[in-house]
Design an enzyme around this catalytic site. Structure first.
Site, PDB file in Angstrom:
ATOM      1  N   CYS A 145       0.842  -1.192   0.000  1.00 41.39           N
ATOM      2  CA  CYS A 145       0.000   0.000   0.000  1.00 41.39           C
ATOM      3  C   CYS A 145       0.885   1.253   0.000  1.00 41.39           C
ATOM      4  CB  CYS A 145      -0.945  -0.069   1.205  1.00 41.39           C
ATOM      5  SG  CYS A 145      -2.087   1.295   1.422  1.00 41.39           S
ATOM      6  N   ASP A 202      -8.539  -2.567  -8.303  1.00 39.39           N
ATOM      7  CA  ASP A 202      -8.130  -1.618  -7.268  1.00 39.39           C
ATOM      8  C   ASP A 202      -8.723  -0.246  -7.598  1.00 39.39           C
ATOM      9  OD1 ASP A 202      -6.749   0.182  -5.588  1.00 39.39           O
ATOM     10  OD2 ASP A 202      -4.965  -1.087  -5.562  1.00 39.39           O
ATOM     11  N   HIS A 234      -7.640  -3.674  -4.020  1.00 41.94           N
ATOM     12  CA  HIS A 234      -6.477  -3.183  -3.284  1.00 41.94           C
ATOM     13  C   HIS A 234      -6.332  -4.010  -2.000  1.00 41.94           C
ATOM     14  CE1 HIS A 234      -3.534  -0.091  -2.217  1.00 41.94           C
ATOM     15  NE2 HIS A 234      -4.033  -0.104  -0.992  1.00 41.94           N
TER      16      HIS A 234
END
Length: 266
Positions: A145, A202, A234
């Site tokens: 991330c 995502d 994601h």
């Protein structure tokens, strides 16, 4: 090392139903302090007991900081034979674990963390690892991330790395004082091979951005590569969150370890 307090960040919303817990049997694992220029910073480290000249993985935290999932990832790397260390990269700006609202977390802490500080602190973590059982010529970086973006940036910053693995990190964003460049900006000059692992569904990192990064890497003749998991969101590796996708996460982990081995970090 001292015992780690563990736990998840307040904003992380952990799900005990899927969270993986890796034990520390056979490992030396816990919290350490790293000399990082203006101050010492905390980090979590895990390595095989009695290990020497170990391959090193710098583990870069999610947006939530070094919470229990990131510690667990360090233990997973250690079980695979690595010295894994995850420095607390927000420590000068505040305590991410205490903030329950992600918008507040971004506004009050994350937006105030300059890339130059992060890269310098990762340099400090690398130096610490080398003097505590790590091999200077077998070093990689992997992050998730927020940390996935940092993987690309650190690979451009530190050419001594052998490899990087970036899990769903941002690629194309407007520049500002804290983040003056982004992965798309360094694609043409990147010499450290980075494996990018991305979800095709995502919503925060459009597939168009991933494709632009792939095109830039190909145009540069880069050794880096990106793998996209179709219809995958994601944070698919984050087993403590609803976004977790077991099949993609396990495949990504296999690809990660193979990438490190294939580039001399083993």
């Amino acid at each position: 090392m001292t015992a780690s307090s563990g736990g998840f960040a307040a904003a992380a919303v952990p799900s005990s139903a899927t969270a993986i817990v890796t034990d520390a049997t056979g490992l030396l694992a816990g919290d350490v302090m790293i000399a990082a220029g203006d101050r010492d910073i905390p980090a979590y480290c895990a390595m095989p007991v009695n290990g020497a000249s170990l391959p090193v993985v710098l583990v870069v935290q999610e947006i939530f900081g070094v919470h229990e999932h990131i510690r667990d990832v360090c233990r997973r790397f250690a079980k695979a034979g690595y010295l894994a260390i995850a420095p607390e990269l927000y420590v000068r700006q505040g305590d991410a674990s205490a903030i329950a609202d992600i918008a507040r977390l971004i506004d009050e802490i994350v937006s105030k963390v300059p890339d130059r500080q992060v890269l310098s602190d990762l340099d400090a973590a690398a130096r610490w690892a080398i003097t505590h059982g790590g091999h200077a010529d077998k070093m990689a970086v992997s992050g998730f991330c927020w940390g996935g973006r940092i993987v690309w940036m650190y690979a451009a910053h530190n050419p001594a790395l052998k490899a990087g693995v970036a899990w769903y990190g941002g690629l194309i964003r407007p520049a500002n004082a804290m983040t003056p460049t982004h992965p798309i900006d360094i694609a043409a000059t990147l010499t450290v091979p980075v494996l990018g692992l991305y979800g095709g569904a995502d919503t925060g990192i459009p597939l168009e951005a991933v494709e632009k990064m792939q095109s830039a890497l190909r145009a540069a003749g880069s050794a880096s590569s990106i793998h996209v998991y179709a219809d995958t969101p994601h944070a698919f590796h984050a087993d403590y969150r609803p976004s977790f996708r077991k099949e993609a996460a396990e495949d990504g982990w296999r690809r990660c370890l193979a990438w490190l081995r294939n580039h001399g970090v083993a």
